[in-house]
Scaffold this active site. Sequence first.
Site, PDB file in Angstrom:
ATOM      1  N   HIS A 264     107.437  39.342  10.406  1.00  0.00           N
ATOM      2  CA  HIS A 264     106.457  38.668   9.564  1.00  0.00           C
ATOM      3  C   HIS A 264     105.290  39.616   9.384  1.00  0.00           C
ATOM      4  O   HIS A 264     104.828  40.220  10.348  1.00  0.00           O
ATOM      5  CB  HIS A 264     105.998  37.376  10.237  1.00  0.00           C
ATOM      6  CG  HIS A 264     105.230  36.452   9.338  1.00  0.00           C
ATOM      7  ND1 HIS A 264     103.971  36.745   8.891  1.00  0.00           N
ATOM      8  CD2 HIS A 264     105.557  35.256   8.796  1.00  0.00           C
ATOM      9  CE1 HIS A 264     103.549  35.749   8.119  1.00  0.00           C
ATOM     10  NE2 HIS A 264     104.502  34.836   8.045  1.00  0.00           N
ATOM     11  N   ARG A 284      97.715  33.842   2.309  1.00  0.00           N
ATOM     12  CA  ARG A 284      97.908  34.587   1.067  1.00  0.00           C
ATOM     13  C   ARG A 284      98.242  33.652  -0.088  1.00  0.00           C
ATOM     14  O   ARG A 284      97.756  33.825  -1.201  1.00  0.00           O
ATOM     15  CB  ARG A 284      98.997  35.648   1.247  1.00  0.00           C
ATOM     16  CG  ARG A 284      98.496  36.872   2.020  1.00  0.00           C
ATOM     17  CD  ARG A 284      99.635  37.797   2.413  1.00  0.00           C
ATOM     18  NE  ARG A 284     100.403  37.260   3.537  1.00  0.00           N
ATOM     19  CZ  ARG A 284     101.716  37.265   3.620  1.00  0.00           C
ATOM     20  NH1 ARG A 284     102.447  37.797   2.668  1.00  0.00           N
ATOM     21  NH2 ARG A 284     102.307  36.757   4.679  1.00  0.00           N
TER      22      ARG A 284
END
Lengths: 655, 250
Positions: A264, A284
């Site tokens: 990740h 994000r």
Amino acid sequence: MTDAERPQGREGLDAESPERHEYDVIVIGAGGAGLRAAIEAREQGLRTAVICKSLFGKAHTVMAEGGIAASMGNANAKDSWQVHFRDTLRGGKFLNNPRMAELHAKEAPQRVWELETYGALFDRTKDGRISQRNFGGHEYPRLAHVGDRTGLELIRTLQQKIVSLQQQDRRETGDYESRLRVFAELTVTDILKDASGAVSGAVGYWRETGRFVHFSAPAIVLATGGIGKSFKVTSNSWEYTGDGHALALRAGAALINMEFIQFHPTGMVWPPSVKGILVTESVRGDGGVLRNSDGKRFMFDYVPDVFRGQYADSEEEADRWYEDPENNKRPPELLPRDEVARAINSEVKEGRGSPHGGVFLDVSTRLPAEEIIRRLPSMHHQFKELADVDITAEPMEVGPTCHYVMGGVEVDADTAATAVPGLYAAGEVAGGMHGSNRLGGNSLSDLLVFGRRAGLGAAEYVAGLGGSRPSTSEADVLAALETALAPYREADENPYALHSEMQQKMNDLVGIIRREGEVREALEVLDELDERAKNVGVQGGRAFNPGWHLALDLRNMLAVCRCVAMAALERTESRGGHTREDFPGMDPKWRGVNLVCTLEGDGGIALRHQPVPEIRQDLLELFERTELAKYLTEGELARRDGPGAAQQSDDGSGA
Amino acid sequence: MSYDARFKVWRGDADGGGLQDYTVEVNEGEVVLDIIHRLQATQAPDLAVRWNCKAGKCGSCSAEVNGRPRLLCMTRMSTFEESQTITVTPLRTFPVQRDLVTDVSFNYQKAREVQAFTPPEDLQPGDYRMQQVDVQRSQEFRKCIECFLCQDVCHVVRDHEDNKQAFAGPRFLMRVAELDMHPLDTADRRPAAREQHGLGYCNITKCCTEVCPEHIKITDNALIPLKERVVDRHYDPVVWLGSKIRRRKD
């Protein structure tokens, strides 16, 4: 419990008979997939046991933050299962089992709506439906969510559904546990089979007392999650020791795609004690951007060819997308995770990293403070409490962390059945669904879709057996107990030291970027660790002894690490969660290959090539030919275009 | 940056035990759970502790640090003086299994006694419609990570074993409130809150709210409103007193 009842080390094995239970199906693992499988099995009328390694409700699913991907179309009516399917295959670089991806995309909305009937409370749209948020790789806002604690909502909802079924059973039979029982803090060490090779039960131990348990059951669903604890920097919790992967191998099932591990892109990097803890992709999705030490939004430099045209070329366009996604392309911060993780890795390597070896993830300049706290409450809390960072006022420092294994037990897409009669697998422990890289949000939906299918598959299998059930020989039970007690030996290898060495080496040698020499070195290290593992000695009794537990988990991790390293060495290309520095390109010839690991008679691992199940014609036609040309070989493209292509579309198996 | 800290850790089981002294290295940024893990790896391989996520999300590593109920993974070493001796003991309200691990099955029994979510019978999956403002109250309570620190600190059961039968504790009274406030729940939960779950035992001292690692306002947002709903049917002296006190504050 008195001293006499509490087994100390090896003492008393002969005299002690394991506790015995009989069920129709045993579900090993109590995360999203396990609980959904258990609910299904129980609703199909099976007497069901759920085995959790930890307390009930603590499974790693609670850590999932962003959401559940399902094309309900609440945020954008253009969404559909076809679009979700397409995104999933792009994310997995076309190595996915297409039938799994199809079932997943089709059934995810039903599985999410069903959670509301169990009591889940998702965030809402203005018209009162389930709100859906943007996430990496998903064309439309698709993730049902509850702030940034969606996994907790999922696990609690399923836990409470299990309780409601138990309440129903109590009303009907007077006993909460008459049809569905949760065995908490019990670890399974081996699966048992009968003479014909069909599943007949399992052996495990209670963590509290160390007492052994022998389950008799014709069907077992593996739902044990992943393998992250084999790596040093990981977002995974202690349970993630590859138990199900190793149990399946030892039972005779195959593991596929083990080279594909998702790092990740955004884990915490500071302070050291929290290194690896996840920073949700929602940061994000909700507007957060990645910057290097020069303050540059570097992701614009890392859009790969296959995704050109789908991602914005300028900051201005990317910023407009949040308000007007119809007329602008998405920001490159929302590329699939493998792309973002590699980009961060390169920035750091080239000296443009943050002070503690990551990059900056900034939401503080992008959203008002109160909006950040409302949308990302647990991130705000986590950084404040663990790193003294106020994310509403300053950027976070983030870097890649081992998060998810795409590889896992090879299963039949429709029934979740493995090659071993009676053995099923669902969730992270199963392989194929996500191909070479999983999209965020596709895990929680995977758990629900295939958890349910595994419960159903097991129920059908048990019904098909009629009255005759596989039996276990007492010698096999005793042998399994002996194996579990083996670490109680006069030897001084420390399990903690061995584990820590393995994690460091896997991180360094088979981590996010791989090279032939290093992977070979990793295999040599694993040989040496295997030898040393034979000399692990455990101190103390068997009652809640973490040293003993780790010694047993090590056996599983070592087997899984070997599969990862062997497959990583074999695949001489880069794709999704497998990046070879010496073979940086994606090769269409490898697109059609699954690497399969099985256990040999002598205890070694065998690796072979196997074709990826073909993508049905009607599914292929969901893509533009120009896009397919980036992934498929000439021969595959010709077959798509060819005159004979139409007949293939009736083949529902996809295999 | 590193220093040696003095720790006292309770070691033992149901038959008895006591505090054991350890001197152990501490590095910058570490939490108490890191230190317990270092003890396991270097000095006490069989030291029992429950933990999972190490990120404050699963609620497994509950124990008492210097007598205060805490999550070990969220208790930073920097909150202590280097010279301070740190005492780690198991949750006091629940029976010890071994070392820092306690038998928390009380909580799972109580969870089973709360009637499950009861939606309208004719409402189909996919047809649920709720407004954000209406789900928000229950959502706060669903942040609960079931660390059971509120159950541990609540004096109704912490000091009175015999109350355990009749009292569900703050966690599960909050669960009742959560369902009561669910926009689509059809059950009347007031009689059970009082008669089965012992809502009247709670005298709103807010100890539960203080220890909640998720900062859920258990007392103000769950227990008092639930008491007010119940009091429509029954007189509860604490609610009466509470309403007087709060009125004075206005």
